[in-house]
Each structure stands twice: as C-alpha cells, then as structure tokens.
Design a protein around this motif. Structure first.
Motif, PDB file in Angstrom:
ATOM      1  N   VAL A  32       0.852  -1.193   0.000  1.00 17.05           N
ATOM      2  CA  VAL A  32       0.000   0.000   0.000  1.00 17.05           C
ATOM      3  C   VAL A  32       0.887   1.242   0.000  1.00 17.05           C
ATOM      4  O   VAL A  32       1.673   1.449   0.925  1.00 17.05           O
ATOM      5  CB  VAL A  32      -0.929   0.007   1.223  1.00 17.05           C
ATOM      6  N   GLU A  35       0.314   7.391  -0.073  1.00 15.56           N
ATOM      7  CA  GLU A  35      -0.848   8.240  -0.360  1.00 15.56           C
ATOM      8  C   GLU A  35      -2.156   7.478  -0.316  1.00 15.56           C
ATOM      9  O   GLU A  35      -3.225   8.093  -0.192  1.00 15.56           O
ATOM     10  CB  GLU A  35      -0.702   8.917  -1.724  1.00 15.56           C
ATOM     11  N   GLN A  36      -2.094   6.109  -0.381  1.00 14.19           N
ATOM     12  CA  GLN A  36      -3.328   5.314  -0.342  1.00 14.19           C
ATOM     13  C   GLN A  36      -3.553   4.659   1.013  1.00 14.19           C
ATOM     14  O   GLN A  36      -4.585   4.007   1.208  1.00 14.19           O
ATOM     15  CB  GLN A  36      -3.277   4.233  -1.434  1.00 14.19           C
ATOM     16  N   SER A  42      -0.302   4.875   7.454  1.00 19.46           N
ATOM     17  CA  SER A  42       0.448   6.055   7.031  1.00 19.46           C
ATOM     18  C   SER A  42       1.423   6.511   8.112  1.00 19.46           C
ATOM     19  O   SER A  42       2.565   6.887   7.817  1.00 19.46           O
ATOM     20  CB  SER A  42      -0.528   7.190   6.686  1.00 19.46           C
TER      21      SER A  42
END
Length: 397
Positions: A32, A35-36, A42
C-alpha cells in the motif's frame, strides 16, 4: 503396549488435535503506497521514512535490516534441526516397528512342520516355547519403539508450535518489509519531486565560486537517491523470498503434522491391533495344539476300542471252543480205543502164535528125543563100547 505408554499416547492425541486445528493466516500480496494508506498505516510508513538520513550512507545500507533480527534468531535455531534431524529418526522408528512385525513369522507356530536341513544339523526344533519366547521378544521391541515414537512425537509437537511462531514472525517481517518498501518509495518520490529539484535550483543560483561545491552536493544527493532505490529494490527481493519461505514453512509444518498424526494413529490404533493379532496367533496355536492333543487322545481311544474288540472276539472264540469241548476228544478216544483193540488183538495173536510154536517145538522135541533114543539103542546093540558110554549120558525115559 504398557499402560504408561497407552496413557501417554492418549494424552498426545489431544495435543495433536490442538496443533492440527490451528489455521495460519495468509500473507497480503499488495504494497500500500503512502498516499493510499489509512491513518495508522500512514503513520507507520512515515515513522520508517524518518529512519532514512540521506546524508548518512549507513542509514541507507541498513534501512529495513532491523526488522529481520528477531526472525533470524528463530529460524536459525530450529529450521535446520527440524528438517534434518527430527523427521528422520521418527520415520526410522515407524519403519522399525513395521520391520519388527514383518519379521515375526506365524509359520513358526507350526511345531509339526518339516524342519530344514540346517535345523536338523543344529538340532533345532520348533517348540511352542520357542515361539512364545519370540513373541515376548517382539513385544519388548514394540514397547521400546513406541517409547521412541512418543519421544519423537513430543519433539515434533514442539517443533510444530515453534513453526507456528516462526510463521507468525515471518509474516510480520513480510508485512514490515511492505512498510519499509512503501517508506523507501515515498522518500524516493520526495527526493525526485522536492529535494533534487531544490538542490538543482541551489546549484543554478549559487555564485560561480560555490557552484563546484553545490554540484558535488547535488551528485551526492542523486547518488544517495540511487542507493536508496537499490536498497528498496533489495527489500522487494527480500520480501519476495520471504513470501516464498512462508509456504515452505507451512509445508514443513504440514509434513510434521502428518507425521505426528501418523505416529499417534500408530500408537493409539495400529500397535494395539498388532498386539491383538499377535495374541490371537498365540491363542490360536494353543487351541490348535489342544485340539491336536484331543484328536490324538480320541485316535488312541478308537485304536484301543478296535484292538480290544478284536482281542475280545478272538479270546471269546478260544474260550467258547474250549468250553464246548469234552474232557476227551472223541477222535482221541476212538484212536485210543482202536489202538487198545489192536493191542489186545496183537497180544492174542502173539500168544496164539507162541502157543503154536511151543506146541510145534514140543513135537519137535519129542521127535528129536525119539530119534536120539533110537540111535542110542542101536549103538548098544553093536556093543562096541561107544554105546555104553553114550547110554550112560542119555536120560532114561
């Protein structure tokens, strides 16, 4: 199988059921991007991006290596041991118990079988006691091998649990690599989009005296970026190898589970069945020997009955014949009577013949006497002296 071994086998069965019921998670294939990613992922990616110091070559070379340390400790401690040492002896024990049973020949039970030349030469027979000793030897070997199988089973159960832990740590390492790869790619994207263009602008804006230094900094930044890209590529390769190691771990684990299940089934089901069959073989032979003994006794009884009946018939015949005979046989009496009559007749005939011979002899004697007298008388008449002498010797009538 002894009661202790049976109890251990039953206890191990519950452990086998426990380890075989565990379902391992499957790895996720996709990485992943930053940004996704959701907020928690994140944050994890950004934390790993902070580990990269573009100015420090060592931080780039060692980027992502910390995640592998714990995995190496587990894998180096057990994988080689599980694959090369533990599985072999367990399989050898299974083969050993099969060989032991196959080496037990039920044909040895037949004590009436024809002995081989070697057995005759060595004076060996096939008594039931010898077979019983062989059965006890096989039983002791089965007990010894079942103890070994139990030890292997417990070792394999321990290894299966360790493989669960290894799989879990490998899967975490696999997921951790995805975070490091995402972090590296995100940092490379920042370098390409921000840092390198900014450094190029500094080079362009720097006075001529500083351009050489700024250009070297730009080359160093680009070199660091390329090193980071190569490191990320290595992490991708490592992740692919790690992904391949996961099914390998599961394969080894499934083999161990299958072997444990087989061992436990052998201990709980097969070995008692073998022991039952062996005990039945001994019992059947005992029954066969007992039946043979009863048959021999019946044959002997029949032989005695037949022989006694024949002897009784012969003896009865002799006795009845003797009982029916008179004191004297009529033939013997007839012969004795005939011989007696003959004897009497012979006596009378001989007496008659003797009487006749005597009468004849008397006549002869009278004749001879007369003749003698006449002769003597004639002699006296001659008067020659002879007659006197003779007449003196002759008797007077």
């Amino acid at each position: 199988m002894s009661d202790t071994v049976r109890q251990k086998a039953e206890h191990a069965k519950s452990l086998v059921d426990e380890v075989t019921s565990i379902t391992l998670p499957e790895p996720e294939g996709e990485i992943v991007p930053l940004e996704q990613a959701d907020a928690p992922v994140s944050a994890e990616i950004r934390a790993r991006m902070d580990e990269i110091d573009i100015s420090d070559t060592g931080s780039i070379v060692n980027f992502g290596s910390g995640a592998q340390a714990e995995l190496q400790e587990i894998s180096q401690a057990m994988l080689q041991d599980v694959r090369n040492k533990d599985v072999g002896p367990a399989g050898d024990s299974l083969r050993g118990i099969v060989t032991t049973i196959r080496g037990f020949s039920v044909n040895e039970l037949d004590v009436r079988r024809e002995r081989s030349f070697w057995e005759k030469l060595m004076g060996r027979a096939a008594p039931f006691a010898k077979f019983t000793a062989r059965y006890e030897e096989v039983q002791s070997q089965i007990d010894r091998i079942t103890d070994d199988l139990l030890a292997h089973e417990h070792t394999l159960l321990k290894d299966i649990k360790s493989l669960d832990l290894l799989y879990d740590r490998t899967l975490k390492f696999y997921d951790e690599l995805a975070l490091y790869i995402a972090a590296g790619e995100a940092r490379i994207a920042e370098l390409d989009a921000q840092d390198i263009p900014a450094k190029e602008a500094e080079v362009d804006a720097a006075p001529e005296s500083d351009q050489v230094m700024k250009a070297q900094e730009l080359r160093d930044l680009r070199a660091a970026r390329d090193d980071l890209e190569r490191r990320v590529h290595d992490l991708k390769l490592t992740r692919q190898v790690t992904m391949q190691s996961l099914p390998s771990i599961r394969l080894v684990q499934e083999n161990d589970k299958s072997l444990v299940t087989k061992i436990n089934s052998t201990l709980v089901n097969t070995v008692p069945l073998w022991e039952t069959q062996l005990a039945q073989a001994v019992t059947i032979q005992r029954s066969t020997e007992a039946a043979a003994a009863v048959r021999d006794a019946n044959d002997l009884t029949n032989e005695l009955l037949t022989a006694n009946a024949a002897n009784l018939r012969e003896s009865n015949k002799m006795v009845r014949q003797e009982m029916e005979r008179g004191v004297f046989d009529i033939e013997a009496v007839k012969k004795a009577n005939a011989d007696l009559i003959g004897t009497i007749e012979d006596s009378l005939r001989i007496a008659d013949e003797g009487k006749a011979r005597r009468a004849s002899a008397e006549e002869d004697l009278k004749t001879m006497e007369a003749e003698l007298r006449e002769t003597l008388a004639a002699a006296r008449a001659r008067r020659d002296g002879v007659g006197d002498t003779a007449s003196a010797a002759a008797p007077r009538s």
